[in-house]
Structures are given as C-alpha cells and as structure tokens.
Scaffold this motif. Structure first.
Motif, PDB file in Angstrom:
ATOM      1  N   LEU A 184     -69.330  10.125 -28.862  1.00  0.00           N
ATOM      2  CA  LEU A 184     -69.242  11.305 -28.000  1.00  0.00           C
ATOM      3  C   LEU A 184     -69.834  11.015 -26.628  1.00  0.00           C
ATOM      4  O   LEU A 184     -69.323  11.479 -25.608  1.00  0.00           O
ATOM      5  N   GLU A 185     -70.900  10.242 -26.600  1.00  0.00           N
ATOM      6  CA  GLU A 185     -71.519   9.881 -25.327  1.00  0.00           C
ATOM      7  C   GLU A 185     -70.545   9.084 -24.456  1.00  0.00           C
ATOM      8  O   GLU A 185     -70.407   9.343 -23.256  1.00  0.00           O
ATOM      9  N   VAL A 186     -69.843   8.125 -25.059  1.00  0.00           N
ATOM     10  CA  VAL A 186     -68.872   7.323 -24.309  1.00  0.00           C
ATOM     11  C   VAL A 186     -67.688   8.186 -23.881  1.00  0.00           C
ATOM     12  O   VAL A 186     -67.172   8.035 -22.767  1.00  0.00           O
ATOM     13  N   ILE A 187     -67.258   9.099 -24.732  1.00  0.00           N
ATOM     14  CA  ILE A 187     -66.161  10.001 -24.373  1.00  0.00           C
ATOM     15  C   ILE A 187     -66.549  10.808 -23.131  1.00  0.00           C
ATOM     16  O   ILE A 187     -65.738  10.982 -22.213  1.00  0.00           O
ATOM     17  N   ASN A 188     -67.789  11.259 -23.068  1.00  0.00           N
ATOM     18  CA  ASN A 188     -68.268  11.989 -21.891  1.00  0.00           C
ATOM     19  C   ASN A 188     -68.238  11.094 -20.655  1.00  0.00           C
ATOM     20  O   ASN A 188     -67.824  11.531 -19.575  1.00  0.00           O
ATOM     21  N   VAL A 189     -68.638   9.832 -20.796  1.00  0.00           N
ATOM     22  CA  VAL A 189     -68.613   8.877 -19.682  1.00  0.00           C
ATOM     23  C   VAL A 189     -67.174   8.656 -19.212  1.00  0.00           C
ATOM     24  O   VAL A 189     -66.908   8.599 -18.007  1.00  0.00           O
ATOM     25  N   LEU A 190     -66.241   8.532 -20.153  1.00  0.00           N
ATOM     26  CA  LEU A 190     -64.833   8.345 -19.796  1.00  0.00           C
ATOM     27  C   LEU A 190     -64.306   9.542 -19.009  1.00  0.00           C
ATOM     28  O   LEU A 190     -63.590   9.380 -18.015  1.00  0.00           O
TER      29      LEU A 190
END
Length: 79
Positions: A52-58
C-alpha cells in the motif's frame, strides 16, 4: 474469484498506461518515485505485488488519486 496474478497484471498494465500518458520513461518514473527501475518494471509486468505504501508512492509519482490506479479494464492486459 480471480487469481492474484491476474489482478497484478491488470494493475501493472494500468500503471504502465498512466506512465506513458504522463510522458515518463520507466527510468524517469522510477526516479520520481524513489524506486528502482527494475522494481517498477516488475510492477508493470505483473510479477511484483506492491505494498500500500508503494501504491501511494506510485499515485503521487503520476499525480493522481490512489483510486485512479485501480480504474482499469480487463482489456488493458494482453492475454
């Protein structure tokens, strides 16, 4: 229920589509997000399952809401 690999492929294809629409190379997008290019490649190919953290970064890297990353159609993936 769909296999997780299918949802990963749909998600990855959509990320790639949004990236290309933004005019970003994979390397430029990865740099903008603070991620490794090979990791972004894995996401786009559907072999990586981002947190989820990476999805937010994307989403921030593409300047879109997180929900826009999940607004994909099944036909976006070449099967």
């Amino acid at each position: 229920m769909k296999k997780s690999s299918h949802i990963q492929a749909f998600f990855g294809a959509h990320i790639k589509k949004l990236r290309l629409q933004s005019g970003l190379s994979q390397e430029a997008f990865a740099d903008k997000c603070g991620l490794d290019r090979t990791y972004v490649s894995g996401i786009e190919r559907g072999v990586r399952n981002p947190t989820l953290e990476v999805i937010n970064v994307l989403a921030r890297g593409l300047n879109v809401d997180i929900s826009a990353l999940f607004a994909f159609e099944k036909d976006e993936v070449d099967e």
